[in-house]
Scaffold this active site. Structure first.
Site, PDB file in Angstrom:
ATOM      1  CG  LEU A   6      -1.605  -1.496   1.651  1.00 30.78           C
ATOM      2  CD1 LEU A   6      -3.029  -1.192   2.972  1.00 30.78           C
ATOM      3  CD2 LEU A   6      -2.655  -2.058   0.210  1.00 30.78           C
ATOM      4  CB  ALA A   8      -2.838   4.462  -2.882  1.00 33.17           C
ATOM      5  N   GLY A   9      -0.900   6.610   0.296  1.00 35.39           N
ATOM      6  CA  GLY A   9      -1.371   7.345   0.991  1.00 35.39           C
ATOM      7  C   GLY A   9      -1.392   8.992   1.189  1.00 35.39           C
ATOM      8  CD  GLN A  78      -7.145   3.635  -2.294  1.00 32.30           C
ATOM      9  OE1 GLN A  78      -5.709   4.888  -2.001  1.00 32.30           O
ATOM     10  NE2 GLN A  78      -7.602   3.822  -0.976  1.00 32.30           N
ATOM     11  N   GLY A  83      -8.892   4.952   2.668  1.00 32.45           N
ATOM     12  CA  GLY A  83      -8.494   3.701   2.969  1.00 32.45           C
ATOM     13  C   GLY A  83      -7.820   2.896   3.214  1.00 32.45           C
ATOM     14  CB  THR A  84      -5.863   0.122   4.455  1.00 31.40           C
ATOM     15  OG1 THR A  84      -6.931   0.232   6.025  1.00 31.40           O
ATOM     16  CG2 THR A  84      -4.679   1.224   5.042  1.00 31.40           C
ATOM     17  N   GLY A 139      -3.075  -0.266  16.704  1.00 30.26           N
ATOM     18  CA  GLY A 139      -3.672  -1.401  16.816  1.00 30.26           C
ATOM     19  C   GLY A 139      -3.486  -2.658  17.603  1.00 30.26           C
ATOM     20  CG  ASN A 165      -2.239  -4.308  12.418  1.00 31.58           C
ATOM     21  OD1 ASN A 165      -1.434  -5.636  11.437  1.00 31.58           O
ATOM     22  ND2 ASN A 165      -3.454  -3.968  11.787  1.00 31.58           N
ATOM     23  CG  HIS A 319      29.983  29.280   4.503  1.00 34.94           C
ATOM     24  ND1 HIS A 319      30.943  28.902   2.847  1.00 34.94           N
ATOM     25  CD2 HIS A 319      28.111  29.578   4.189  1.00 34.94           C
ATOM     26  CE1 HIS A 319      30.596  29.441   1.927  1.00 34.94           C
ATOM     27  NE2 HIS A 319      28.729  29.280   2.233  1.00 34.94           N
TER      28      HIS A 319
HETATM   29  P1  TTP Z   1      -1.553   5.583   7.340  1.00 35.35           P
HETATM   30  O1  TTP Z   1      -0.145   5.776   7.478  1.00 35.35           O
HETATM   31  O2  TTP Z   1      -2.774   4.972   7.831  1.00 35.35           O
HETATM   32  O3  TTP Z   1      -1.827   6.897   5.838  1.00 35.35           O
HETATM   33  P2  TTP Z   1      -0.817   8.083   5.344  1.00 35.35           P
HETATM   34  O4  TTP Z   1       0.419   7.591   4.483  1.00 35.35           O
HETATM   35  O5  TTP Z   1      -2.126   8.526   4.496  1.00 35.35           O
HETATM   36  O6  TTP Z   1      -0.400   8.954   6.369  1.00 35.35           O
HETATM   37  P3  TTP Z   1      -1.236  10.265   6.988  1.00 35.35           P
HETATM   38  O7  TTP Z   1      -1.706   9.328   8.152  1.00 35.35           O
HETATM   39  O8  TTP Z   1      -0.660  10.179   7.744  1.00 35.35           O
HETATM   40  O9  TTP Z   1      -2.027  10.915   6.685  1.00 35.35           O
HETATM   41  O10 TTP Z   1      -1.479   4.654   5.910  1.00 35.35           O
HETATM   42  C1  TTP Z   1      -0.602   3.062   6.230  1.00 35.35           C
HETATM   43  C2  TTP Z   1      -0.417   2.679   4.593  1.00 35.35           C
HETATM   44  O11 TTP Z   1      -1.948   2.768   3.656  1.00 35.35           O
HETATM   45  C3  TTP Z   1      -0.156   4.021   3.828  1.00 35.35           C
HETATM   46  O12 TTP Z   1       1.510   2.803   3.828  1.00 35.35           O
HETATM   47  C4  TTP Z   1      -0.718   4.451   3.501  1.00 35.35           C
HETATM   48  C5  TTP Z   1      -1.193   3.268   3.012  1.00 35.35           C
HETATM   49  N1  TTP Z   1      -2.793   4.478   2.968  1.00 35.35           N
HETATM   50  C6  TTP Z   1      -3.414   3.545   1.032  1.00 35.35           C
HETATM   51  O13 TTP Z   1      -2.155   2.866   0.245  1.00 35.35           O
HETATM   52  N2  TTP Z   1      -4.282   4.077   0.785  1.00 35.35           N
HETATM   53  C7  TTP Z   1      -5.325   5.069   1.801  1.00 35.35           C
HETATM   54  O14 TTP Z   1      -6.547   5.015   1.254  1.00 35.35           O
HETATM   55  C8  TTP Z   1      -4.774   4.878   2.966  1.00 35.35           C
HETATM   56  C9  TTP Z   1      -5.884   6.071   4.181  1.00 35.35           C
HETATM   57  C10 TTP Z   1      -3.470   4.888   2.789  1.00 35.35           C
END
Ligand code: TTP
Length: 411
Positions: A6, A8-9, A78, A83-84, A139, A165, A319
């Protein structure tokens, strides 16, 4: 096993470093953060990779291309960061739907033996766990007497265990049908809700990880570099790999890697682990101390001390400056005599603003975080924990006591 990473965040907690790049592309030693995750997965048993991309996706795509370490790489987009669980759903079309699959967070570092234990049991459902002293911030996994994971509770006041987790899962074939989850209280479609269903329907192994680092906040990028720079000698097969030019009047101690096209001038002392990337120059007469990454084309000039820091590509500290426990974004420029504070008088952990709140970094020594292109005037002072925005400026002689990231820049 087929593996989804993942990436995409939006990485909002990592601002300003993620204003112009995806968090997984932040530099950790010789490669981006997510490349460490991908390479560990390949070594542990990944047979294909799907990278879920969204925010600042182009950099991730062009870095990886369509193959890595003999393993095919695909991308799933995405479009909105919902969200994940939604991110994994975006990857579904790239997966073989009659085989289990692994999901890893692209902003976490894992050690290979731990991931190998996750992959190792023929695809039986599993989740990586990591033991921490402050589980309430994570978590937390619930476990049964016979050692299976029975559920996960987010940031509980009374944690059921010290096992958190680690964002690494083996999901069974059936999980393809469990990816449509309801929105959580914080408005996201969460993978932990998919894990809850997997725990209800299957025996889920808890795989205790020896090492894990979630890289969500700026100081965790320093920790990631501390980890991976300490292992440089293993990855480069030598404590002293010198492909660049090093003056005979420079002293190198410990693990030091100097890439081709980098230069270390007369009078410089380097105490490893330090990685000097191609095109970077150090000196004359500079002191670079351990766990420091000097990025491509970065410059550390006369009478400058740098310690435990990340200087991204093109950053210049010309410097008479001190940089400790800090992250300087791409093309940052320090005016002569700029000094960074990295320690509070009361010895307490340095705090930093994150999304409008002061948060403890847990670090006694922690300096500053400067967005790409930030510039300081001569003889300026930056207080411990301060962030400067992308392209921000500090006037000559100015003392910056407080964070300079505005609310709109946090989003
Ligand atoms: P998070 O660390 O929860 O989200 P983020 O990376 O966007 O950071 P922040 O909370 O600071 O805004 O995400 C956990 C992992 O999941 C990370 O590798 C990014 C990924 N992710 C996605 O791919 N898509 C999503 O919609 C979200 C929320 C996270």
């Amino acid at each position: 096993m087929q593996t989804v990473i993942l990436a995409a965040g939006r990485g909002t907690r990592m601002r300003p470093l993620t204003d112009r790049r995806a968090k997984p592309m932040l530099p950790v030693a010789e490669k981006p953060l997510v490349a460490h995750t991908a390479d560990a997965a390949i070594e542990a048993g990944a047979t294909s990779l799907t990278l879920v991309v969204g925010y600042e996706a182009d950099d991730v795509r062009s870095y990886f291309g369509d193959e890595r370490g003999g393993v095919p790489v695909e991308f799933a987009v995405q479009t909105e960061q919902r969200g994940t669980a939604d991110a994994v759903r975006a990857a579904a079309a790239t997966l073989d739907d009659d085989a289990p699959f692994v999901v890893l967070n692209g902003d976490a570092l894992y050690d290979v033996p731990s991931l190998a234990a996750l992959y190792g049991d023929g695809g039986t459902p599993a989740v990586g766990s990591y033991s921490v002293t402050n589980p309430s911030s994570y978590g937390v996994l619930e476990t049964s007497d016979d050692g299976y994971v029975t559920g996960v509770v987010e940031k509980p006041e009374n944690p059921p265990s010290s096992l958190v987790n680690a964002g690494a899962y083996v999901f069974p074939v059936e999980a393809h049908g469990w990816l449509d989850v309801a929105e959580s209280d914080r408005g996201e479609l969460e993978l932990t809700d998919v894990l809850t269903t997997v725990c209800e329907q299957c025996d889920v192994r808890g795989v205790a990880f020896d090492r894990w680092l979630d890289v969500g906040r700026p100081w965790e990028l320093l920790e990631a570099n501390e980890w991976k720079l300490a292992e440089l000698d293993a990855r480069f097969d030598s404590i002293r790999r010198i492909d660049g030019d090093v003056s005979e009047h420079a002293e190198l101690h410990g693990t030091v890697v100097v890439e081709a096209g980098a230069e270390i001038r007369s009078g410089v002392v380097v105490e490893g682990p330090v990685l000097v990337r191609r095109g970077a120059t150090i000196g004359p007469n500079a002191y670079v101390r351990g766990h420091t990454l000097i990025g491509e084309g970065a410059k550390v000039g006369h009478a400058v001390e740098v310690k435990n820091s990340v200087l991204m590509a093109g950053a210049t500290v010309g410097h008479l400056s001190y940089v400790g426990d800090s992250i300087l974004g791409r093309d940052v420029n320090f005016g002569a005599g700029t000094k960074v504070a990295n320690l509070r008088h009361d010895g307490e952990a340095v705090r930093q603003m994150l999304k409008g709140k002061l948060v403890s970094s847990g670090r006694r020594k922690y300096g500053v975080v400067l967005g790409d292109g930030a510039k300081t005037g001569i003889n300026s002072s930056l207080n411990a924990g301060v962030r400067l925005p992308t392209d921000g400026t500090v006037r000559p002689g100015e003392t910056v006591l407080y964070d300079r990231i505005g609310e709109s820049e946090e989003k």
